[in-house]
Scaffold this active site. Structure first.
Site, short mmCIF file in Angstrom:
data_model
loop_
_atom_site.label_atom_id
_atom_site.label_comp_id
_atom_site.label_asym_id
_atom_site.label_seq_id
_atom_site.Cartn_x
_atom_site.Cartn_y
_atom_site.Cartn_z
N SER A 298 13.31 39.03 4.50
CA SER A 298 13.72 40.07 5.43
C SER A 298 13.87 39.50 6.83
CB SER A 298 12.63 41.15 5.44
OG SER A 298 12.81 42.03 6.52
N TYR B 28 3.31 43.81 6.39
CA TYR B 28 4.46 43.71 5.48
C TYR B 28 5.26 42.44 5.78
CZ TYR B 28 9.27 44.21 3.97
OH TYR B 28 10.52 43.95 3.46
N LYS C 35 6.14 38.70 3.58
CA LYS C 35 7.41 37.99 3.38
C LYS C 35 7.30 36.55 3.89
CE LYS C 35 9.75 41.34 1.55
NZ LYS C 35 9.95 41.31 0.10
P1 NAD Z 1 12.46 49.60 -3.37
O1 NAD Z 1 11.09 50.08 -3.10
O2 NAD Z 1 13.53 50.61 -3.61
O3 NAD Z 1 12.46 48.58 -4.60
C1 NAD Z 1 11.36 47.76 -4.88
C2 NAD Z 1 11.01 47.96 -6.35
O4 NAD Z 1 9.90 47.13 -6.69
C3 NAD Z 1 10.63 49.40 -6.68
O5 NAD Z 1 11.42 49.84 -7.76
C4 NAD Z 1 9.15 49.30 -7.06
O6 NAD Z 1 8.81 50.25 -8.04
C5 NAD Z 1 9.05 47.86 -7.54
N1 NAD Z 1 7.71 47.26 -7.41
C6 NAD Z 1 6.91 47.20 -6.32
N2 NAD Z 1 5.78 46.53 -6.60
C7 NAD Z 1 5.87 46.15 -7.90
C8 NAD Z 1 5.02 45.44 -8.79
N3 NAD Z 1 3.82 44.98 -8.40
N4 NAD Z 1 5.42 45.23 -10.06
C9 NAD Z 1 6.64 45.68 -10.46
N5 NAD Z 1 7.47 46.37 -9.70
C10 NAD Z 1 7.10 46.60 -8.42
O7 NAD Z 1 12.88 48.66 -2.16
P2 NAD Z 1 14.29 48.02 -1.79
O8 NAD Z 1 14.74 48.62 -0.53
O9 NAD Z 1 15.18 47.99 -2.97
O10 NAD Z 1 13.82 46.53 -1.44
C11 NAD Z 1 13.84 45.49 -2.40
C12 NAD Z 1 13.24 44.25 -1.78
O11 NAD Z 1 13.97 43.93 -0.61
C13 NAD Z 1 11.79 44.42 -1.34
O12 NAD Z 1 11.11 43.22 -1.61
C14 NAD Z 1 11.89 44.65 0.15
O13 NAD Z 1 10.74 44.22 0.82
C15 NAD Z 1 13.09 43.78 0.51
N6 NAD Z 1 13.78 44.21 1.72
C16 NAD Z 1 14.20 45.51 1.83
C17 NAD Z 1 14.83 45.93 3.00
C18 NAD Z 1 15.24 47.37 3.18
O14 NAD Z 1 15.42 47.79 4.33
N7 NAD Z 1 15.43 48.15 2.14
C19 NAD Z 1 15.05 45.01 4.04
C20 NAD Z 1 14.63 43.69 3.87
C21 NAD Z 1 14.00 43.31 2.70
C1 WQD Z 2 16.49 51.29 12.77
C2 WQD Z 2 16.62 51.78 14.21
C3 WQD Z 2 14.55 52.54 15.14
C4 WQD Z 2 14.09 55.95 12.38
C5 WQD Z 2 12.86 48.22 9.08
C6 WQD Z 2 11.79 47.20 8.81
C7 WQD Z 2 12.41 45.89 8.41
C8 WQD Z 2 13.41 46.06 7.25
C9 WQD Z 2 14.37 47.18 7.49
C10 WQD Z 2 12.31 45.59 5.20
C11 WQD Z 2 15.49 51.34 15.13
C12 WQD Z 2 15.51 53.69 15.01
C13 WQD Z 2 14.52 54.83 13.06
C14 WQD Z 2 14.11 57.21 13.06
C15 WQD Z 2 15.04 56.12 15.00
N1 WQD Z 2 12.75 46.41 6.03
N2 WQD Z 2 15.00 54.90 14.32
N3 WQD Z 2 14.59 57.24 14.36
O1 WQD Z 2 12.94 49.18 12.07
O2 WQD Z 2 15.14 47.91 12.08
O3 WQD Z 2 13.68 47.76 10.14
O4 WQD Z 2 13.66 48.37 7.89
O5 WQD Z 2 12.21 44.39 5.30
O6 WQD Z 2 11.36 45.06 8.07
O7 WQD Z 2 11.03 47.03 9.98
O8 WQD Z 2 14.87 49.85 10.53
O9 WQD Z 2 15.86 51.97 9.85
O10 WQD Z 2 13.42 51.94 10.54
O11 WQD Z 2 15.20 51.62 12.29
O12 WQD Z 2 15.46 56.21 16.15
O13 WQD Z 2 13.70 58.27 12.53
O14 WQD Z 2 16.55 53.21 14.19
O15 WQD Z 2 13.81 52.67 16.33
O16 WQD Z 2 16.04 51.13 16.40
P1 WQD Z 2 14.11 48.66 11.34
P2 WQD Z 2 14.80 51.41 10.72
#
Ligand code: NAD
Ligand code: WQD
Length: 339
Positions: A126, A150, A154
């Site tokens: 991430s 979190y 990562k």
């Molecule tokens: P999500 O929660 O929709 O998907 C993650 C999945 O992993 C879920 O289906 C959950 O049930 C499963 N899971 C969690 N722990 C588990 C375990 N111990 N064993 C088996 N399954 C397990 O999240 P997402 O948004 O699809 O994110 C996927 C990956 O990408 C995550 O690792 C997340 O940290 C990373 N990521 C997400 C974002 C984002 O904003 N969505 C941004 C950067 C990185």
């Molecule tokens: C986006 C923008 C908020 C909600 C997070 C995690 C990051 C990654 C992605 C997993 C920011 C603003 C938000 C609201 C708002 N996840 N906001 N009102 O914070 O960039 O990233 O998700 O790895 O690790 O930190 O994403 O969608 O929460 O926020 O004004 O109700 O929207 O302040 O500027 P963020 P976000």
């Protein structure tokens, strides 16, 4: 050539979109997911859309025995590792739950892969590993500083994978650092289904547009950005999914461990996102300006050039398409996968 790919966390938001693209590309897909933040309905819809199915196992990655049984039954070419907990605020309240789930789950996975001689891995990292960056756009060479548990899971997993690749050159790991994934498949049948109150901006905006929430609270309008609200690099989830296919294609030529940004290189502010969502939904979305959210940064967007040169991948879908697809999903499934 078709591959057999293990997808951990495949029932989740990004995982389900990636499973669909893998099936469409002709790959065989086996999913392990404990459904702690997802439902099997996403995979049923993936099967429908693809016209063929993934093989699903409800398995917790931390359960070494159950994971071993999956590896014994298959000969995987590669693993795409999405499974993990991802809520920043919750990770501050329950750090041990995050360290246990994300780190132990990954260690069990890597050990099973090693035992079964499958050492090709694509990992969901991430942009959170960059913390508050010194400058933008952010290149992969930027300093890493995490600001919450979190993010540290990562970072630690990335370090673990770097160590593993140094110790044994048969490992090939691509650490994909996602920026802000939004949107949904163009069919509107699969999308993001947050449990409870969404933490992220776009699901909150879409739930407000559909009438489930009264108003969006904009977290601060006094940042050093053009309109004072936070700027992020939003990327269409289908582009992100396709980035994983490009990474899998590149793995056989990869050496050791490499971190690669998956973003568009373009930043949008919170107010620009609300305006784009209003246009897609064809209605006003109520919002008010509130205080900053602790831990938030002003601006974050990717230098996306390494993904282009190394993987031959770049994001193709623009803001309008991201919002149109998010709205199609939200309006057809106001309460997500539950009826
Ligand atoms: P999500 O929660 O929709 O998907 C993650 C999945 O992993 C879920 O289906 C959950 O049930 C499963 N899971 C969690 N722990 C588990 C375990 N111990 N064993 C088996 N399954 C397990 O999240 P997402 O948004 O699809 O994110 C996927 C990956 O990408 C995550 O690792 C997340 O940290 C990373 N990521 C997400 C974002 C984002 O904003 N969505 C941004 C950067 C990185
Ligand atoms: C986006 C923008 C908020 C909600 C997070 C995690 C990051 C990654 C992605 C997993 C920011 C603003 C938000 C609201 C708002 N996840 N906001 N009102 O914070 O960039 O990233 O998700 O790895 O690790 O930190 O994403 O969608 O929460 O926020 O004004 O109700 O929207 O302040 O500027 P963020 P976000």
């Amino acid at each position: 050539m078709s591959r057999k790919v293990l997808v951990t966390g495949g029932a989740g938001y990004i995982g389900s979109h990636t499973c669909l693209e893998l099936l469409k590309a002709g790959d065989e897909v086996v999913v392990v997911d404990n459904l702690c933040n997802s439902s099997e309905e996403s995979l049923r819809r993936v099967d429908d859309l693809a016209g063929r199915g993934v093989e699903f196992h409800r398995v917790d990655l931390c359960d070494a025995g159950e994971l071993e049984a999956v590896f014994e039954a298959h000969d995987f070419d590669a693993v795409v590792h999405f499974a993990g907990l991802k809520a920043v605020g919750e990770s501050c309240e329950m750090p041990l739950r995050y360290y246990e789930n994300n780190l132990t789950g990954t260690i069990e996975l890597l050990q099973a892969m090693d035992r079964h001689e499958c050492r090709d891995l694509v990992f969901s990292s991430s942009a959170t590993v960059y913390g508050d960056p010194d400058s933008v756009p952010i290149a992969e060479t930027a300093a890493l500083h995490t600001t919450n548990p979190y993010g540290r899971t990562k970072y630690f997993i990335e370090e673990m994978m770097r160590d593993l690749c140094l110790a044994d050159d048969r490992w090939r790991c691509l650490l994909l650092r996602y920026f802000n994934p939004i949107g949904a498949h163009e069919s509107g049948r699969i999308g993001e289904d947050p449990q409870g109150i969404p933490n992220n901006l776009m699901p909150y905006v879409m739930q407000t547009a559909v009438g489930l929430r009264d108003e969006v609270v904009v977290f601060g309008d006094d940042y050093d950005t053009p309109d004072g609200t936070g700027v992020r690099d939003y990327i269409h989830v289908v582009d992100l999914a396709l980035g994983h296919l490009a990474a899998l294609d590149h793995l056989p030529d990869a050496r050791g461990c490499a971190a690669i940004n998956l973003g568009t290189g373009q930043g949008y502010s919170v107010l620009e996102m609300i305006a784009a969502a209003e246009k897609a939904a064809g209605r006003k979305i109520a919002y008010r300006i509130g205080p900053r959210r602790p831990g938030d940064i002003a601006t974050c967007y990717a230098d996306a050039s390494l993904a282009a040169s190394k993987l031959g991948w770049k994001a193709e879908r623009g803001l309008e398409e991201m919002c149109a697809d998010a709205w199609r999903w939200q309006s057809a499934n106001p309460k997500g996968y539950s009826k």
